[in-house]
Design a protein around this motif. Structure first.
Motif, mmCIF file in Angstrom:
data_model
loop_
_atom_site.group_PDB
_atom_site.id
_atom_site.type_symbol
_atom_site.label_atom_id
_atom_site.label_comp_id
_atom_site.label_asym_id
_atom_site.label_seq_id
_atom_site.Cartn_x
_atom_site.Cartn_y
_atom_site.Cartn_z
ATOM 1 N N ALA A 119 8.622 -6.018 5.823
ATOM 2 C CA ALA A 119 8.981 -6.915 4.716
ATOM 3 C C ALA A 119 7.821 -6.953 3.730
ATOM 4 O O ALA A 119 7.161 -7.981 3.555
ATOM 5 C CB ALA A 119 9.304 -8.318 5.233
ATOM 6 N N VAL A 120 7.575 -5.834 3.074
ATOM 7 C CA VAL A 120 6.457 -5.727 2.138
ATOM 8 C C VAL A 120 6.767 -6.553 0.891
ATOM 9 O O VAL A 120 7.869 -6.443 0.329
ATOM 10 C CB VAL A 120 6.220 -4.252 1.748
ATOM 11 C CG1 VAL A 120 5.079 -4.135 0.758
ATOM 12 C CG2 VAL A 120 5.941 -3.421 2.997
ATOM 13 N N PRO A 121 5.838 -7.404 0.442
ATOM 14 C CA PRO A 121 6.092 -8.219 -0.759
ATOM 15 C C PRO A 121 6.428 -7.355 -1.972
ATOM 16 O O PRO A 121 5.884 -6.244 -2.123
ATOM 17 C CB PRO A 121 4.766 -8.964 -0.960
ATOM 18 C CG PRO A 121 4.119 -8.967 0.387
ATOM 19 C CD PRO A 121 4.527 -7.690 1.047
ATOM 20 N N ASP A 122 7.306 -7.840 -2.810
ATOM 21 C CA ASP A 122 7.705 -7.100 -4.005
ATOM 22 C C ASP A 122 6.520 -6.818 -4.919
ATOM 23 O O ASP A 122 6.553 -5.867 -5.706
ATOM 24 C CB ASP A 122 8.773 -7.885 -4.785
ATOM 25 C CG ASP A 122 10.065 -8.027 -3.996
ATOM 26 O OD1 ASP A 122 10.240 -7.266 -3.032
ATOM 27 O OD2 ASP A 122 10.892 -8.891 -4.339
ATOM 28 N N THR A 123 5.495 -7.648 -4.821
ATOM 29 C CA THR A 123 4.326 -7.482 -5.695
ATOM 30 C C THR A 123 3.447 -6.311 -5.268
ATOM 31 O O THR A 123 2.592 -5.861 -6.034
ATOM 32 C CB THR A 123 3.483 -8.762 -5.689
ATOM 33 O OG1 THR A 123 3.181 -9.125 -4.329
ATOM 34 C CG2 THR A 123 4.251 -9.913 -6.338
ATOM 35 N N VAL A 124 3.633 -5.834 -4.031
ATOM 36 C CA VAL A 124 2.850 -4.709 -3.523
ATOM 37 C C VAL A 124 3.673 -3.439 -3.742
ATOM 38 O O VAL A 124 4.490 -3.052 -2.913
ATOM 39 C CB VAL A 124 2.507 -4.890 -2.030
ATOM 40 C CG1 VAL A 124 1.636 -3.744 -1.536
ATOM 41 C CG2 VAL A 124 1.813 -6.222 -1.790
ATOM 42 N N GLU A 125 3.451 -2.791 -4.871
ATOM 43 C CA GLU A 125 4.309 -1.683 -5.272
ATOM 44 C C GLU A 125 3.541 -0.366 -5.278
ATOM 45 O O GLU A 125 2.401 -0.296 -5.717
ATOM 46 C CB GLU A 125 4.896 -1.939 -6.663
ATOM 47 C CG GLU A 125 5.916 -0.894 -7.096
ATOM 48 C CD GLU A 125 6.531 -1.189 -8.450
ATOM 49 O OE1 GLU A 125 7.239 -0.311 -8.979
ATOM 50 O OE2 GLU A 125 6.281 -2.291 -8.983
ATOM 51 N N GLY A 126 4.189 0.669 -4.798
ATOM 52 C CA GLY A 126 3.597 2.005 -4.774
ATOM 53 C C GLY A 126 4.266 2.845 -3.710
ATOM 54 O O GLY A 126 5.091 2.349 -2.925
ATOM 55 N N PHE A 127 3.941 4.131 -3.666
ATOM 56 C CA PHE A 127 4.487 5.014 -2.647
ATOM 57 C C PHE A 127 3.865 4.630 -1.305
ATOM 58 O O PHE A 127 2.647 4.620 -1.156
ATOM 59 C CB PHE A 127 4.178 6.473 -2.986
ATOM 60 C CG PHE A 127 4.934 7.447 -2.146
ATOM 61 C CD1 PHE A 127 6.080 8.055 -2.625
ATOM 62 C CD2 PHE A 127 4.494 7.772 -0.866
ATOM 63 C CE1 PHE A 127 6.798 8.960 -1.842
ATOM 64 C CE2 PHE A 127 5.195 8.674 -0.077
ATOM 65 C CZ PHE A 127 6.353 9.264 -0.566
ATOM 66 N N ARG A 128 4.699 4.330 -0.323
ATOM 67 C CA ARG A 128 4.217 3.796 0.945
ATOM 68 C C ARG A 128 3.848 4.912 1.921
ATOM 69 O O ARG A 128 4.520 5.940 1.979
ATOM 70 C CB ARG A 128 5.278 2.892 1.573
ATOM 71 C CG ARG A 128 5.650 1.721 0.689
ATOM 72 C CD ARG A 128 6.720 0.841 1.310
ATOM 73 N NE ARG A 128 7.130 -0.213 0.396
ATOM 74 C CZ ARG A 128 8.013 -1.160 0.682
ATOM 75 N NH1 ARG A 128 8.599 -1.186 1.875
ATOM 76 N NH2 ARG A 128 8.321 -2.076 -0.217
ATOM 77 N N THR A 129 2.795 4.676 2.676
ATOM 78 C CA THR A 129 2.396 5.612 3.722
ATOM 79 C C THR A 129 2.112 4.848 5.009
ATOM 80 O O THR A 129 1.713 3.674 4.983
ATOM 81 C CB THR A 129 1.143 6.420 3.334
ATOM 82 O OG1 THR A 129 0.068 5.517 3.013
ATOM 83 C CG2 THR A 129 1.430 7.326 2.143
ATOM 84 N N VAL A 130 2.327 5.518 6.127
ATOM 85 C CA VAL A 130 1.985 4.982 7.449
ATOM 86 C C VAL A 130 1.305 6.110 8.216
ATOM 87 O O VAL A 130 1.949 7.104 8.567
ATOM 88 C CB VAL A 130 3.230 4.500 8.221
ATOM 89 C CG1 VAL A 130 2.809 3.879 9.555
ATOM 90 C CG2 VAL A 130 4.046 3.513 7.396
#
Length: 260
Positions: A119-130
């Motif tokens: 549930a990543v906050p909408d304010t944390v935007e960018g291409f996600r990596t794990v």
């Protein structure tokens, strides 16, 4: 290994000493970087960033930031662009993140607040990596991480620094302990506790070998990852799943997805 066993990892246990957990993550960060474990997947990630027109990554479940500094450097080199990364975790390792921020002159940023990868906050935007963390989650939670990226129309890349091969267990059992003993004095930022729990009370090497073994057994195969993707009902996404070969003979499992 086509099967998956979800045994317990020490670093996941709430009772496990925090200082030992951090020491184990620091060891992995240095080893991953020194071996260039994630170099083979940089072209895949670069292609996805180009397609999505992103120059900012949001790294989820960052741990101690293992390998991310090297990935950042390789991305900038291959793209010819400035790349920035925000490190996040449900339990942020602020000391390691500040060290990486200083080393990268601010290109690697971090969130001091806990971030839930499902549930990543909408304010944390960018291409996600794990990186090196997807195996920690049971299938329903791992799928929820992918689903949250789809829900917010964000690209996501999942990378595990092994190929789930039997010979990798031998590396963990017979090579890792000696490497840890050799590199520990040179790990930065320096802490006396890391020396204590490596040489006097060797919980860091023992814990790393145990968790390394369990991690290999927990890894999702490409077939497992494909089933997760199929359950998302996201026909507007392009997915790439497979193994990238590392120079050492090991592999890197990957899943990369982005809106078409």
């Amino acid at each position: 290994m086509k099967f998956r066993l979800h045994l317990f990892e020490l670093e996941d246990q709430p009772w496990f000493p925090h200082v030992v957990r951090q020491g184990m993550m620091d060891v992995l960060r240095v080893m991953i970087t020194a071996l260039g474990i994630y170099k083979p997947i940089v072209p895949l990630l670069q292609k996805a960033l180009t397609h999505t027109r992103k120059t900012h990554l949001v790294d989820l479940c960052s741990g101690a930031g293992g390998g991310i500094q090297q990935v950042w450097r390789e991305l900038e080199k291959q793209s010819g662009q400035k790349i920035s990364i925000t490190l996040t975790d449900k339990f942020p390792n602020l000391e390691a993140y500040q060290y990486l921020a200083n080393q990268s002159h601010g290109a690697l940023q971090f969130s001091p607040e806990p971030v839930d990868a499902t549930a990543v906050p909408d304010t944390v935007e960018g291409f996600r990596t794990v990186f090196s963390a997807f195996h920690h989650f049971r299938p329903e939670t791992a799928t929820a991480i992918l689903a949250d990226a789809v829900r917010q129309n964000q690209g996501i890349g999942v990378f595990e620094g092994a190929g789930k091969r039997w010979h990798e267990l031998l590396l963990v059992w017979f090579v890792f302990p000696w490497v840890i003993l050799l590199i520990t004095p040179f790990i930065r930022p320096f802490t006396w506790s890391r020396l204590f729990f490596t040489y006097l009370v060797p919980l860091i090497p023992l814990g790393t070998v145990w968790d390394g073994t369990v991690s290999l057994l927990r890894l999702y195969t490409p077939e497992h990852l494909q089933k997760m993707v199929d359950s998302l009902n996201a026909p507007h996404y392009t997915w790439h799943i497979g193994r990238a070969r590392h120079w050492s003979g090991t592999g890197v499992l990957y899943l990369v997805g982005y809106p078409s």
